[in-house]
Design a protein around this motif. Structure first.
Motif, PDB file in Angstrom:
ATOM      1  N   PRO B  33       0.816  -1.222   0.000  1.00  0.00           N
ATOM      2  CA  PRO B  33       0.000   0.000   0.000  1.00  0.00           C
ATOM      3  C   PRO B  33       0.846   1.266   0.000  1.00  0.00           C
ATOM      4  O   PRO B  33       0.494   2.243  -0.648  1.00  0.00           O
ATOM      5  CB  PRO B  33      -0.808  -0.105   1.292  1.00  0.00           C
ATOM      6  CG  PRO B  33      -0.837  -1.545   1.598  1.00  0.00           C
ATOM      7  CD  PRO B  33       0.483  -2.075   1.150  1.00  0.00           C
TER       8      PRO B  33
ATOM      9  N   PRO C 119       2.736   1.304   7.380  1.00  0.00           N
ATOM     10  CA  PRO C 119       1.296   1.596   7.408  1.00  0.00           C
ATOM     11  C   PRO C 119       0.910   2.571   8.514  1.00  0.00           C
ATOM     12  O   PRO C 119      -0.100   3.255   8.394  1.00  0.00           O
ATOM     13  CB  PRO C 119       0.656   0.229   7.640  1.00  0.00           C
ATOM     14  CG  PRO C 119       1.647  -0.736   7.124  1.00  0.00           C
ATOM     15  CD  PRO C 119       2.977  -0.155   7.410  1.00  0.00           C
ATOM     16  N   ILE C 122       0.437   6.014   7.169  1.00  0.00           N
ATOM     17  CA  ILE C 122      -0.576   6.308   6.158  1.00  0.00           C
ATOM     18  C   ILE C 122      -1.853   6.708   6.873  1.00  0.00           C
ATOM     19  O   ILE C 122      -2.307   6.026   7.769  1.00  0.00           O
ATOM     20  CB  ILE C 122      -0.837   5.058   5.276  1.00  0.00           C
ATOM     21  CG1 ILE C 122       0.479   4.588   4.674  1.00  0.00           C
ATOM     22  CG2 ILE C 122      -1.826   5.386   4.195  1.00  0.00           C
ATOM     23  CD1 ILE C 122       0.320   3.398   3.775  1.00  0.00           C
ATOM     24  N   TRP C 124      -5.775   7.439   7.795  1.00  0.00           N
ATOM     25  CA  TRP C 124      -6.941   6.570   7.649  1.00  0.00           C
ATOM     26  C   TRP C 124      -7.733   6.857   6.386  1.00  0.00           C
ATOM     27  O   TRP C 124      -8.410   5.990   5.854  1.00  0.00           O
ATOM     28  CB  TRP C 124      -7.844   6.696   8.881  1.00  0.00           C
ATOM     29  CG  TRP C 124      -7.463   5.747   9.946  1.00  0.00           C
ATOM     30  CD1 TRP C 124      -6.827   6.038  11.124  1.00  0.00           C
ATOM     31  CD2 TRP C 124      -7.666   4.323   9.941  1.00  0.00           C
ATOM     32  NE1 TRP C 124      -6.629   4.889  11.844  1.00  0.00           N
ATOM     33  CE2 TRP C 124      -7.125   3.836  11.142  1.00  0.00           C
ATOM     34  CE3 TRP C 124      -8.230   3.430   9.034  1.00  0.00           C
ATOM     35  CZ2 TRP C 124      -7.141   2.492  11.472  1.00  0.00           C
ATOM     36  CZ3 TRP C 124      -8.252   2.092   9.362  1.00  0.00           C
ATOM     37  CH2 TRP C 124      -7.712   1.637  10.558  1.00  0.00           C
ATOM     38  N   VAL C 127      -6.093   4.745   3.932  1.00  0.00           N
ATOM     39  CA  VAL C 127      -6.289   3.334   4.253  1.00  0.00           C
ATOM     40  C   VAL C 127      -7.715   2.894   3.914  1.00  0.00           C
ATOM     41  O   VAL C 127      -7.930   1.824   3.346  1.00  0.00           O
ATOM     42  CB  VAL C 127      -6.000   3.062   5.745  1.00  0.00           C
ATOM     43  CG1 VAL C 127      -6.390   1.649   6.120  1.00  0.00           C
ATOM     44  CG2 VAL C 127      -4.538   3.279   6.037  1.00  0.00           C
ATOM     45  N   SER C 128      -8.687   3.743   4.253  1.00  0.00           N
ATOM     46  CA  SER C 128     -10.068   3.340   3.977  1.00  0.00           C
ATOM     47  C   SER C 128     -10.296   3.244   2.473  1.00  0.00           C
ATOM     48  O   SER C 128     -11.003   2.372   1.992  1.00  0.00           O
ATOM     49  CB  SER C 128     -11.054   4.301   4.620  1.00  0.00           C
ATOM     50  OG  SER C 128     -10.964   5.566   4.035  1.00  0.00           O
ATOM     51  N   ILE C 130      -8.064   2.353   0.325  1.00  0.00           N
ATOM     52  CA  ILE C 130      -7.434   1.103  -0.091  1.00  0.00           C
ATOM     53  C   ILE C 130      -8.372  -0.066   0.157  1.00  0.00           C
ATOM     54  O   ILE C 130      -8.579  -0.914  -0.711  1.00  0.00           O
ATOM     55  CB  ILE C 130      -6.112   0.885   0.668  1.00  0.00           C
ATOM     56  CG1 ILE C 130      -5.096   1.938   0.239  1.00  0.00           C
ATOM     57  CG2 ILE C 130      -5.574  -0.500   0.430  1.00  0.00           C
ATOM     58  CD1 ILE C 130      -3.811   1.880   1.018  1.00  0.00           C
ATOM     59  N   PHE C 131      -8.947  -0.106   1.352  1.00  0.00           N
ATOM     60  CA  PHE C 131      -9.800  -1.241   1.677  1.00  0.00           C
ATOM     61  C   PHE C 131     -11.080  -1.256   0.861  1.00  0.00           C
ATOM     62  O   PHE C 131     -11.560  -2.306   0.454  1.00  0.00           O
ATOM     63  CB  PHE C 131     -10.117  -1.254   3.180  1.00  0.00           C
ATOM     64  CG  PHE C 131      -9.066  -1.964   3.976  1.00  0.00           C
ATOM     65  CD1 PHE C 131      -7.942  -1.297   4.408  1.00  0.00           C
ATOM     66  CD2 PHE C 131      -9.190  -3.308   4.250  1.00  0.00           C
ATOM     67  CE1 PHE C 131      -6.955  -1.945   5.116  1.00  0.00           C
ATOM     68  CE2 PHE C 131      -8.212  -3.984   4.969  1.00  0.00           C
ATOM     69  CZ  PHE C 131      -7.087  -3.303   5.398  1.00  0.00           C
ATOM     70  N   SER C 171      -7.928  -4.171   9.473  1.00  0.00           N
ATOM     71  CA  SER C 171      -7.253  -2.969   9.015  1.00  0.00           C
ATOM     72  C   SER C 171      -6.457  -2.324  10.135  1.00  0.00           C
ATOM     73  O   SER C 171      -5.359  -1.836   9.921  1.00  0.00           O
ATOM     74  CB  SER C 171      -8.248  -1.976   8.427  1.00  0.00           C
ATOM     75  OG  SER C 171      -9.154  -1.557   9.416  1.00  0.00           O
ATOM     76  N   GLN C 172      -7.008  -2.338  11.353  1.00  0.00           N
ATOM     77  CA  GLN C 172      -6.269  -1.729  12.455  1.00  0.00           C
ATOM     78  C   GLN C 172      -5.019  -2.519  12.788  1.00  0.00           C
ATOM     79  O   GLN C 172      -3.965  -1.947  13.041  1.00  0.00           O
ATOM     80  CB  GLN C 172      -7.150  -1.622  13.695  1.00  0.00           C
ATOM     81  CG  GLN C 172      -8.173  -0.519  13.566  1.00  0.00           C
ATOM     82  CD  GLN C 172      -8.911  -0.301  14.849  1.00  0.00           C
ATOM     83  OE1 GLN C 172      -9.572  -1.196  15.345  1.00  0.00           O
ATOM     84  NE2 GLN C 172      -8.798   0.873  15.395  1.00  0.00           N
ATOM     85  N   TRP C 174      -3.344  -4.463  10.814  1.00  0.00           N
ATOM     86  CA  TRP C 174      -2.397  -4.265   9.716  1.00  0.00           C
ATOM     87  C   TRP C 174      -1.679  -2.937   9.855  1.00  0.00           C
ATOM     88  O   TRP C 174      -0.463  -2.826   9.659  1.00  0.00           O
ATOM     89  CB  TRP C 174      -3.172  -4.325   8.399  1.00  0.00           C
ATOM     90  CG  TRP C 174      -2.413  -3.897   7.200  1.00  0.00           C
ATOM     91  CD1 TRP C 174      -1.566  -4.651   6.443  1.00  0.00           C
ATOM     92  CD2 TRP C 174      -2.414  -2.613   6.599  1.00  0.00           C
ATOM     93  NE1 TRP C 174      -1.051  -3.919   5.408  1.00  0.00           N
ATOM     94  CE2 TRP C 174      -1.555  -2.655   5.484  1.00  0.00           C
ATOM     95  CE3 TRP C 174      -3.063  -1.418   6.891  1.00  0.00           C
ATOM     96  CZ2 TRP C 174      -1.334  -1.554   4.660  1.00  0.00           C
ATOM     97  CZ3 TRP C 174      -2.835  -0.316   6.076  1.00  0.00           C
ATOM     98  CH2 TRP C 174      -1.983  -0.400   4.978  1.00  0.00           C
ATOM     99  N   LYS C 175      -2.449  -1.920  10.243  1.00  0.00           N
ATOM    100  CA  LYS C 175      -1.873  -0.582  10.289  1.00  0.00           C
ATOM    101  C   LYS C 175      -0.900  -0.396  11.447  1.00  0.00           C
ATOM    102  O   LYS C 175       0.128   0.238  11.305  1.00  0.00           O
ATOM    103  CB  LYS C 175      -3.008   0.439  10.397  1.00  0.00           C
ATOM    104  CG  LYS C 175      -2.589   1.867  10.195  1.00  0.00           C
ATOM    105  CD  LYS C 175      -3.822   2.761  10.126  1.00  0.00           C
ATOM    106  CE  LYS C 175      -3.452   4.165   9.711  1.00  0.00           C
ATOM    107  NZ  LYS C 175      -2.709   4.899  10.740  1.00  0.00           N
TER     108      LYS C 175
END
Lengths: 545, 301, 305
Positions: B33, C119, C122, C124, C127-128, C130-131, C171-172, C174-175
């Motif tokens: 990413p 991550p 990056i 949110w 990130v959002s 991306i998801f 996601s959390q 991962w981040k």
């Protein structure tokens, strides 16, 4: 490492001492006014040194310190400002919150003494700026009390050129026409090089919901922008729009689209970025939206070599009997520039505002300086070639010069004419056709018009209270709470209604939503408050208070 | 350090292979990413809008970065950011270490009280407006020290540091005391040198906190002389429609001569890159403090 | 032992006191003084009048959210999301730190570690994005599942309420996994290498070393972080993930306390409501951390705090 650090510190010390010294030397004996501007478009550095601002400072003999308060979390910055009472002298883009906080001076007397140009420009419309509670004027908005020729409409139906072209430029007037058109087109071309189309575009996250779900229901039924309210024009009773049959009929249109695979199940979770991507990839065939919001995506389409996927703009109606009022301008104002109670020289501040609102100021901030930015050719103002070039290519140019970038200042915008008979703003009707690309010209010709605005009637009847969305409900009141709750309910329930499989299910879901609105959210509190606000406003505008 | 097994047993080999495989997979998952962000930052904005750019820029351009680097007050912002990060971080780490040393002394009279205060302070907040008044009354508005003093302590870091110091053998301190050292000297000569991993961690955390902080610039300063890099970047970001609150806001703009323009995604990505790159460059220097001691023959302190 | 008065004890430890006193003052000024603002919750605060001139309403705002059904739904969501976040977050961070510590090659270790915390930087918003792209009907996830034959049709995961908690936890984790691992890694670094050497001589396997040396040695750190995180249960999943990853169709499961407070507090300029919720948050968190600490006394003598 250590030496580098101490060197850096020494450097900073020098700079830190030098800067204020330099400032002190440059300052002349002019009075200084501090200015807050609550927008994010302006760049603080550029605007303080802009050509036009300097011109105004020289003309008035004043020094302006402009602080641009960015768009993010203005709520919090404003609250600290109010709590501590540290206001700037002049504040742009203030609204009723500042009035309630006691931050602004009433302007009536100042207008009499130093605001002649403002009064001349506004005439009777000045009453529309009055605060309902005490009838005083606290801020001056951007005047729109002159007739405007629309070049490009705001809210409208948008249909891709390609779709119209393939179907032989049919007349699209009603929702049924739209439904027919989509089916016909998909029969000819089912997808875009393997990627499926999104026949009807919607994004329903936060404010997108208003533009793509709520408001279309207003336009097709011939209403102006009252946003959440349906207002009976005789009694001024207010009904929450989502609970009305008008909205129900529109939602059944969406339901029809959904059941025929013309509306994606993902429509209601699409967010702003994704929607823009969808439009920019050419997959969205049609939508009801605000055309100015799609300009970035259209630019992307043209840049990618797909100009045929840009959009034609039409008015849209539920059926032939409705009169379109989507672009009728209902003059009402919700914010403007004000003078704070902590201003040391209100008369001078009013002179500044007066200058901006005058003919001279309008020309300066919209066009520039004669001979430098524009010339007068055949009695009409025209930007110089190289200036127009710079505006198109350099994004910072307008801020450097301070031209055509001051949103929320009390200037005329758009295709309105100033007192000298010429246009207020360089972007006007005459330029549109000439600047359009080939595909746009082709479609315009096919429909016999020179610009999209020709399709729309702006002279229709406005409401006597302006736009419903500019009405103010007291902050923190139960009515506002009811509205917030209702907003949540409609966001969650409307998708369910749209995706009902049968007519019974549809009716049941809709009824249950209405039930929640009245019983759980107590939306009737809001309805009553709105009606009262309308009545108050009409009283003030009548000049009776 | 020799003398270890000079061959690896099969199970250890498999273990190793698995280890490397899992970590590599994780690495890719984390990296991709960010790589994507980097790629988008180098892609033309209008093209990015159409989506579909993954591993390589489709239409390469340096314009996004150029646009950011052309911001007017970038130099001031950059200097301020560096200064606050270096000074602020140093001050913070020193204060945190000092304070947590006091807390680690089980025999300290005030320990119980202070400990409770620290923990409670982690979960309570008076809200923005009262805090604003505190800052204002201390004369810290529009003052560089507003970047330093409020950052001096962080309850969480204090507790973490204390937990580390707790694990150092108390015999060291006691013998130093017998030799006549006072607590301050113990802290500086013994504790800190022995706590390099935690000191390095604190330096990293406080530096990142300082570097990323923009809200205080926004609320407590006028945003000119004391502006920071992060604040300038966030200002550009805030042109994005993410800052629009509701429908009335949009209409208000459209009808008052304002615009509704979104910061192109490419610019947002470029901002992420510019904001993060300095940290990424600094971190490797800190890293050796984590790595040391794990490899064979690592020496402590 | 001669009994000493408090004053005498303080004098004996005067250097320590001198070292600690400034910080105590600091805490009083920056952490505790602002608490006076809590009185905002009991009045109908209007910035114009200040706290003391605003009209007293007592517990009105507390009553409002306590009687709101939605509030309990929101609390449930908050507990679920934060709980999952803390649980998986802690394990994954420890796991990563341990794995990294086992790697011999310095270059590989440094690379992976650096990459792992990327991550965290990056935002949110990104990130959002991306998801959403990844999990959309046309996204990579559905694509892969279809090809592998695991599913027969595309599913829009982001619009399904039931999958939200899983997605947001993933996601959390991962981040923040890499960033959280830093602390554990530092703790592992501080372990005396001699313990490992001794274990090797005793013929302990690699796995055994992890189990009997690494984990127990960093246990105090783990426990303390766990206790502190539990205290933070109401805030662990903040405003951003819930607001940005959630949408209209998942809102019943995605709305957490932070979003609720924003919607009904700040966004409507209802400062009093914001403050009331903030008080609730503080009290509840303190209760949680106290309980967690009491619980931890069963594992470590004296508790963490």
């Amino acid at each position: 490492m250590k030496r580098g650090l101490s060197l850096l510190l020494a450097l900073m010390l020098v700079i830190g001492l030098a800067l204020p010294l330099a400032g002190a030397i440059a300052e002349d004996a002019r009075p200084t006014l501090t200015v807050f501007d609550f927008t994010e478009e302006l760049d603080q550095y550029l605007i303080n040194n802009a050509t036009t601002i300097k011109q105004m400072e020289d003309d008035l003999g004043v020094n302006l310190e402009i602080e641009v308060v960015s768009g993010m979390s203005t709520e919090e910055k404003t609250s600290t400002m109010i709590a501590s009472g540290d206001y700037a002298d002049i504040m742009f883009r203030v609204d009723e919150r500042m009035i309630e906080a006691g931050a602004l001076l009433p302007l009536d007397d100042l207008l009499e003494s130093d605001g002649q140009d403002v009064l001349a420009a506004w005439g009777d419309s000045i009453n529309k700026l009055r605060y309902p509670d005490d009838g005083n004027i606290y801020w001056i908005g951007s005047p729109r009390n002159r007739p405007e020729e629309i070049t490009d409409p705001g809210a409208c139906l948008m249909v891709q050129y390609e779709v119209l072209d393939k179907l032989g430029y049919p007349t699209i007037k009603t929702l049924d026409d739209v439904y027919q058109m989509l089916n016909d087109y998909l029969a000819i071309q089912p997808d875009l090089n393997g990627t499926p189309f999104i026949p009807w575009g919607i994004w329903a996250d936060s404010w997108g919901y208003n533009h793509t779900v709520n408001n279309p229901a207003l336009w097709v039924n011939g209403f102006t922008d009252d946003s959440n309210a349906y207002v009976d024009q005789q009694t001024y009773d207010v009904t929450y729009f989502t609970a009305t049959d008008y909205f129900k009929n529109y939602v059944s249109f969406l339901n029809k689209l959904y059941l025929n695979n013309l509306l994606s199940e993902n429509a209601f979770i699409t967010k702003y970025d994704e929607f823009n991507s969808q439009v920019a990839s050419g997959r969205v065939l049609a939508m009801i939206y605000n055309a100015s919001l799609a300009s970035d995506s259209e630019a992307a389409l043209r840049a990618a070599g797909m100009p045929e996927r840009c959009y034609a703009r039409f008015p849209i109606l539920a059926d032939e009997s409705v009169v379109d009022r989507s672009n009728v301008y209902c003059e009402s104002y919700d914010n403007g520039v004000g003078i704070s109670t902590s201003c040391s020289d209100p008369a001078l501040a009013m002179k500044v505002i007066n200058y901006i609102a005058s003919l001279k100021g309008n020309i300066l901030f919209n066009w520039g300086i004669e001979g430098v930015h524009y010339d007068v050719i055949d009695g009409k103002r025209v930007w110089k070639e190289e200036v127009a070039q710079k505006f198109a290519t350099d994004p910072n140019y307008r801020y450097q010069e301070g031209i055509d970038c001051l949103g929320w200042w009390p200037l005329y915008y758009g295709s309105m004419k100033l007192d000298d008979g010429d246009y207020a703003c360089p972007q006007n009707k005459q330029a549109f056709y000439g600047n359009a690309d080939d595909w746009t010209k082709k479609v315009l010709d096919a429909y016999g018009i020179t610009c999209w605005g020709d399709n729309f009637d702006t002279s229709g009847t406005p409401t006597p209270y302006g736009y419903g969305w500019t009405l103010v409900i007291q902050a923190g009141s139960d009515a506002e709470l009811a509205l917030t709750k209702a907003d949540t309910v409609r966001h969650t329930e409307v998708p369910t209604v749209v995706m009902s499989q049968t007519q019974e299910e549809f009716d049941a879901n809709f009824a249950s939503m209405v039930d929640k609105l009245y019983n759980e959210c107590k939306i009737n509190l809001w309805e009553d408050a709105m009606k009262q606000a309308i009545l108050d406003r009409m009283e003030i505008w009548g000049g009776q208070k | 350090m020799k003398g270890k097994l000079s061959y690896r047993s099969p199970s250890e080999r498999i273990g190793n292979a698995l280890l490397y495989a899992v970590l590599t997979l994780l690495g890719v998952l984390m990296l991709y990413p960010f790589w994507n962000v980097f790629v988008l930052a180098l892609n033309e904005p209008l093209d990015t809008l159409r989506g579909g750019v993954y591993l390589w820029p489709r239409k390469f351009t340096l314009d996004n970065l150029r646009q950011i680097l052309q911001m007017r007050n970038l130099l001031t912002a950059f200097i301020n950011s560096i200064l606050r990060t270096v000074i602020g971080s140093t001050v913070s780490v020193f204060c945190i270490m000092m304070f947590s040393y006091c807390l680690s002394r089980r025999d300290f009279v005030m320990r119980g009280l202070l400990q409770r205060m620290v923990v409670i302070s982690m979960y309570i907040s008076g809200g923005l407006i009262p805090y604003y008044f505190v800052i204002r009354n201390l004369g810290l508005l529009n003052n560089f020290l507003v970047y330093i003093i409020p950052f001096m302590l962080n309850a969480f870091y204090v507790l973490v540091a204390r937990s580390f110091i707790d694990q150092l053998p108390s015999s060291l301190r006691e013998s130093a005391q017998i030799d006549g050292a006072n607590d301050l000297m113990i802290l500086i000569r013994i504790i800190i040198p022995l706590s390099l991993p935690i000191v390095a961690t604190l330096v990293l955390f406080t530096a990142v906190d300082q570097w990323n902080s923009w809200y205080d610039t926004y609320i407590y300063t006028k945003g000119t002389d004391l502006t920071t890099l992060q604040y300038e970047l966030v200002k550009v970001l805030s042109k994005s429609t993410a800052s629009i609150k509701n429908y009335e806001d949009v209409q208000s703009r459209l009808l008052s001569g304002g615009t509704v323009t979104s910061t192109p995604q490419s610019i947002r990505m470029a901002i992420t890159v510019v904001a993060t790159l300095p940290i990424l460059c600094v971190y490797p220097f800190m890293q050796r403090y984590f790595i040391q001691g794990l490899t064979l023959g690592g020496v402590k302190g | 032992m001669v009994k000493r008065t408090l004053a005498q004890k303080l004098w004996n430890q005067r250097i320590l006191v001198a070292m600690a006193l400034p910080f105590m003052v600091w805490m009083l000024v920056f952490n505790f003084a602002p608490l006076m603002g809590w009185s905002m919750a009991f009045v109908n605060y209007k910035p114009r009048y200040g706290i003391f001139s605003s009209e007293w309403v007592g517990l009105k705002y507390f009553a409002e959210f306590i009687t709101d059904n939605r509030f309990y739904e929101v609390l449930r969501n908050t507990f679920a999301m934060s709980g999952l976040n803390i649980f998986f977050g802690t394990f994954s961070a420890i796991g990563l730190a341990v794995l990294l510590s086992e790697v011999r090659s310095t270059a590989f270790k440094r690379t992976i570690q650096t990459v792992s915390y990327l991550p965290h930087f990056i935002s949110w918003v990104v990130v959002s994005n991306i998801f959403y792209t990844f999990l959309s009907s046309e996204g990579l996830f559905n694509d892969v599942l279809l090809r592998l034959g695991i599913t027969s049709e595309t599913v829009s995961y982001m619009s399904k309420e039931t999958s939200f908690w899983g997605i947001v936890t993933f996601s959390q984790v991962w981040k923040e996994m890499g960033w959280n691992a830093i602390l554990y890694l530092a703790a592992i670094t501080a372990i005396d290498p001699q313990l490992y050497e001794a274990a090797t001589l005793d013929g302990v396997t690699r796995f055994g070393k992890i189990r009997y040396i690494t984990i127990p040695c960093i246990m105090p750190t783990i426990m303390m972080l766990l206790v502190l995180n539990i205290g933070n249960l109401l805030n662990a999943t903040g405003f951003d993930p819930s607001y940005l990853m959630g949408n209209d169709m998942t809102v019943n499961y995605s709305e957490n306390l932070a979003v609720y407070a924003y919607t009904y507090g700040m966004q409507m300029s209802r400062y009093s409501m914001s403050t009331a919720l903030s008080i609730f948050n503080s009290m509840f968190s303190l209760l949680l951390v106290w309980s967690a600490n009491k619980l931890s006394t069963r594992f470590i003598e004296g508790g963490i705090l």
